[in-house]
Design an enzyme around this catalytic site. Structure first.
Site, PDB file in Angstrom:
ATOM      1  CB  SER A 152      40.905  41.911  41.260  1.00 46.35           C
ATOM      2  OG  SER A 152      40.526  43.137  40.657  1.00 46.35           O
ATOM      3  CE1 TYR A 165      38.247  39.465  36.779  1.00 51.67           C
ATOM      4  CE2 TYR A 165      38.016  41.461  38.098  1.00 51.67           C
ATOM      5  CZ  TYR A 165      38.819  40.536  37.430  1.00 51.67           C
ATOM      6  OH  TYR A 165      40.188  40.687  37.446  1.00 51.67           O
ATOM      7  CE  LYS A 169      40.195  37.958  39.741  1.00 47.28           C
ATOM      8  NZ  LYS A 169      41.354  37.032  39.624  1.00 47.28           N
TER       9      LYS A 169
END
Length: 278
Positions: A152, A165, A169
């Site tokens: 991401s 998160y 990533k």
């Protein structure tokens, strides 16, 4: 796999492919696009009904697909997925899409629970680690193939209140770069996908506890979000050209370049903007 007239092979055409998180979103986009390119696709998902819907839709459209229930947090289940795929294909897997992921966020470091950290890292990072651990030796032994890891722009964008998160990533990106170096010259390529907003259910399904963070995500989806099918096509085309990085949106490229050129000022400005939004 079709021969590429410009040298090498077009790995994504008529490929034996495995896609995790294939029940929805980007994973479904990858599965359907691989089938459109003439490949046989194993559609793996934690939700067996979602995996079955994707496989059924592919078959209805004239493609060939098998649905498999798989929890990527469990290395033994990922190994079983690889065995099932090879038995079904009757030959080695050629393309692996490590895509399964979840969204969580909304709290600063120290307020976010450790349970939340484990949930996110277990799926987003360890799921990809398990996929690479299981499939990379098989592709290396076959001497051909491709691995795509869904990271991401969060891997380098460091948005506040999304620490777990972001870290998951960033780990996927580092893993992909390391694996690419280790597989250089083996006939196996690695590609890391780093999008910003994609029109999937991830925000709807995510546990975003902070209203401002959730609202900013919705704005990004509305103004810059691309469809999962478009992301899948762009990424698979990049795989055919052996590219390591896929940064498919303009804003993702701007974040990528800004962070690399001015890492200190970028982080300060990101924090300032986050405070101004509140």
């Amino acid at each position: 796999m079709r021969l590429n007239p410009f040298g090498g092979s077009r790995r994504t055409e008529r490929a034996n492919a495995v896609v995790t998180g294939a029940g929805s979103g980007i994973g479904r986009g990858f599965a359907t696009e691989l089938a459109r390119r003439g490949g046989r696709v194993v559609c793996a998902d934690l939700d067996p009904e979602a995996a079955r819907r994707t496989a059924t839709d592919i078959a209805t459209a004239g493609g060939t697909a098998l649905d498999v229930e798989c929890d990527v947090r469990d290395a033994e289940q990922v190994a079983a997925l690889a065995d099932t795929a090879e038995r079904w294909f009757g030959e080695p897997v050629e393309v692996v899409i490590n895509n399964a992921g979840i969204g969580r966020g909304g709290e600063v470091i120290g307020a976010a629970s450790l349970e939340q950290w484990h949930q996110v890292l277990d799926v987003n990072l360890w799921g990809v680690v398990h996929g690479c651990h299981v499939f990379a030796p098989r592709l290396r032994a076959a001497g051909r193939g491709a691995i795509v890891n869904t990271a991401s722009a969060a891997a380098f964008g460091v948005a506040p209140r999304m620490a777990a998160y972001n870290v998951s990533k960033a780990g996927v990106l580092a893993l992909s770069e390391t694996l690419a170096a280790e597989l250089a010259g083996t006939g196996v390529t690695v590609t890391a996908l780093c999008p910003t907003a994609v029109r999937t259910n991830i925000l709807r399904d995510a546990d975003i506890t902070d209203p401002t963070t959730a609202r900013w995500g919705e704005v990004m989806l509305q103004w810059t979000g691309r469809s999962p099918d478009a992301i899948a096509r762009t990424t698979l085309d990049a795989v055919d050209h052996g590219r390591l990085y896929v940064v498919p949106q303009v804003e993702a490229k701007l974040i990528w370049q800004s962070k690399r050129l001015l890492p200190g000022p970028y982080t300060q400005v990101t924090g300032l903007l986050e405070r101004l939004m509140r």
